[in-house]
Write a protein that holds these residues in place. Structure first.
Motif, mmCIF file in Angstrom:
data_model
loop_
_atom_site.group_PDB
_atom_site.id
_atom_site.type_symbol
_atom_site.label_atom_id
_atom_site.label_comp_id
_atom_site.label_asym_id
_atom_site.label_seq_id
_atom_site.Cartn_x
_atom_site.Cartn_y
_atom_site.Cartn_z
ATOM 1 N N THR A 2 0.827 -1.186 0.000
ATOM 2 C CA THR A 2 0.000 0.000 0.000
ATOM 3 C C THR A 2 0.873 1.251 0.000
ATOM 4 O O THR A 2 2.086 1.193 0.272
ATOM 5 N N GLU A 3 0.238 2.391 -0.248
ATOM 6 C CA GLU A 3 0.965 3.659 -0.257
ATOM 7 C C GLU A 3 1.607 3.926 1.103
ATOM 8 O O GLU A 3 2.775 4.342 1.188
ATOM 9 N N THR A 51 -7.039 12.137 2.366
ATOM 10 C CA THR A 51 -7.806 10.973 1.904
ATOM 11 C C THR A 51 -7.086 9.661 2.188
ATOM 12 O O THR A 51 -7.717 8.697 2.646
ATOM 13 N N PRO A 52 -5.758 9.557 1.956
ATOM 14 C CA PRO A 52 -5.068 8.310 2.308
ATOM 15 C C PRO A 52 -5.176 7.967 3.794
ATOM 16 O O PRO A 52 -5.308 6.800 4.156
#
Length: 225
Positions: A2-3, A51-52
């Motif tokens: 994931t980021e 948002t993340p």
């Protein structure tokens, strides 16, 4: 990956990973990336409100120990009490170690103390060790100064547990309480109102504290069981 996992691995310190793993005997080494706490705090501040971050808070359970710590720090940045409380409730069942538990210190709770109290009582009765530890921590952080009540140490003393990390927090609570509310709290030791291990660990931690006077330390040493 994931980021956020990419961000965590980019900040890893292999030497610190090995050192920190020794402090976390309940966590498998494979789950530890090796990110220092100051880096996680900075990351939380940078991600807060994005948002993340919102997506990350919904993505439970996490794979890595540092993800859980980052999760706790992100919750700490939430300013709305109701939203923050909801996130705490969602996260507590996934807290599986003392460090993640102790990283969960929502700032907004300090402005909503009376609203927080019934939730603390419920968490104390939950039975899950890190939920109980968190409840004791909230009493220690928010209710040992101007908002103190003699009822609150009773709540902590009433918890019966064989869990090391619960009993250690109870001792930490009472040692801190001795520094801030000596007259109200010293009877718990004088009258042997704590479990023996918590009693003696409280004295040990208080004697090690710079906030306890030399005279008080001498008296405490005489109360060891």
């Amino acid at each position: 990956m994931t980021e956020i996992q990419n961000l965590l691995f980019a900040a890893r310190d292999p030497g610190y990973r090995e050192f920190h793993a020794r402090l976390m005997p309940t966590i498998d080494l494979e789950r530890i990336i090796g990110v220092r706490i100051p880096s996680l705090r900075r990351m939380a501040k940078e991600l807060a409100g994005t948002t993340p971050a919102a997506a990350f808070l919904e993505a439970l359970p996490h794979e890595y120990y540092e993800e859980n710590n980052l999760h706790g720090f992100l919750i700490g940045e939430l300013r709305d009490f109701s939203a923050c409380l909801a996130q705490v409730e969602r996260f507590l069942p996934y807290v599986d170690n003392w460090a993640t538990c102790d990283s969960l210190r929502p700032k907004c709770f300090g402005k909503h103390k009376q609203e927080l109290l019934p939730h603390i009582q419920r968490w104390l009765a939950a039975g899950e060790p890190y939920t109980v530890r968190f409840a004791m921590e909230m009493l220690m952080v928010h209710f040992l100064d101007g908002d103190f009540s003699p009822a609150y140490p009773d709540w902590v003393a009433a918890v019966e547990s064989s869990e090391y990390y619960v009993n250690m927090m109870a001792a930490w609570y009472f040692a801190t309480a001795l520094a801030k509310q000596w007259e109200a709290v010293i009877p718990y030791l004088e009258q042997n109102r704590l479990a023996p291990w918590v009693h003696n660990k409280t004295i040990q931690k208080a004697v090690e504290s710079y906030r306890i006077t030399g005279e008080q330390k001498e008296y405490l040493r005489k109360l060891r069981r």
